[in-house]
Design a protein around this motif. Structure first.
Motif, PDB file in Angstrom:
ATOM      1  N   HIS A   1      43.243  40.867  32.179  1.00 53.57           N
ATOM      2  CA  HIS A   1      43.482  41.672  33.378  1.00 53.57           C
ATOM      3  C   HIS A   1      42.871  43.077  33.310  1.00 53.57           C
TER       4      HIS A   1
ATOM      5  N   ALA B   1      40.836  44.903  36.359  1.00 56.00           N
ATOM      6  CA  ALA B   1      41.838  45.638  37.150  1.00 56.00           C
ATOM      7  C   ALA B   1      41.219  46.616  38.142  1.00 56.00           C
ATOM      8  N   HIS B   2      40.052  47.171  37.801  1.00 59.57           N
ATOM      9  CA  HIS B   2      39.421  48.185  38.672  1.00 59.57           C
ATOM     10  C   HIS B   2      38.242  47.616  39.463  1.00 59.57           C
TER      11      HIS B   2
ATOM     12  N   GLY C   1      43.225  39.817  45.118  1.00 54.26           N
ATOM     13  CA  GLY C   1      43.750  39.827  43.759  1.00 54.26           C
ATOM     14  C   GLY C   1      43.043  38.817  42.875  1.00 54.26           C
TER      15      GLY C   1
ATOM     16  N   LEU D   1      52.603  41.872  34.019  1.00 50.16           N
ATOM     17  CA  LEU D   1      52.074  41.811  35.392  1.00 50.16           C
ATOM     18  C   LEU D   1      53.030  41.064  36.310  1.00 50.16           C
TER      19      LEU D   1
ATOM     20  N   LYS E   1      46.065  45.852  42.876  1.00 50.91           N
ATOM     21  CA  LYS E   1      46.962  47.024  42.956  1.00 50.91           C
ATOM     22  C   LYS E   1      46.720  47.765  44.254  1.00 50.91           C
TER      23      LYS E   1
END
Length: 205
Positions: free
Chosen positions: A144, A148-149, A160, A178, A205
């Motif tokens: 992850h 993530a970015h 996602g 998570l 996120k």
């Protein structure tokens, strides 16, 4: 192909033909660079194409959205998903050059204009995407942070990570910290191979 038609009756004749051609191209490529094991090739539609399309049972990528396939290997799950969603852009990455060259060749042979492929690591990708897909590259806690970015600030609905994994994932998800939703592919596919196969969704996120 009957398996595909059975599980995805909405596929057009053109898409079914592309899946057939994909198997032919994949078999030829596999002889040269061994993308998957021989027993797996005997059950290619079930173990690779249907498995990849398990993601399409969980999310319908909207037209115009962008998907990053990390550690694509022989183009899985990216190439089957690109056939399924012709109006979605797929960028397939892998750190192994010969695999990416094989993917580029197969995408060109199939005329998949919605696919690009690049030899790189997920951490080095700079573009942003609505969705990330992958097939069991590493444990969630390891995987992850790599992606993530990579998500667009205002992504598509359902944005996602959609991660194909197998087995009991309770400990792995807990370890990652998570908020993940797990879908059993056995809910959609009665075949024995899918008994323990899952799609893990981690929202952007």
């Amino acid at each position: 192909m009957n398996l595909l038609q059975h599980h995805f009756p909405e596929l057009t004749p053109q898409q079914l033909q592309l899946f057939q051609q994909f198997e032919i191209e994949f078999r030829a490529t596999n002889e040269a660079i061994n993308l998957v094991s021989r027993p797996d090739m005997e059950n290619f539609t079930e173990r690779h194409v249907l498995h990849s399309l398990g993601i399409a049972k969980v999310i319908q990528f909207p037209k115009g959205s962008a998907v990053l396939d990390v550690g694509t290997g022989g183009g899985l799950p990216g190439l089957p998903l690109a056939i399924m969603f012709p109006e979605v852009h797929f960028h397939l990455v892998d750190s192994i050059g010969k695999k990416i060259r094989a993917v580029q060749f197969m995408a060109a042979a199939l005329g998949l204009h919605n696919v690009t492929a690049e030899q790189t690591r997920a951490e080095q990708v700079r573009a942003k995407y609505d969705f990330v897909v992958s097939r069991a590259v590493a444990r969630l806690a390891t995987f992850h942070p790599w992606i993530a970015h990579r998500f667009k600030p205002q992504g598509a609905p359902g944005a996602g990570l959609y991660y194909l994994k197998g087995g009991d994932l309770t400990e792995e998800i807990a370890e990652s910290g998570l908020k993940a939703t797990v879908t059993d592919l056995s809910d959609f596919y009665p075949e024995e191979f899918f008994e323990t196969k899952k799609v893990v969704f981690v929202p952007a996120k």
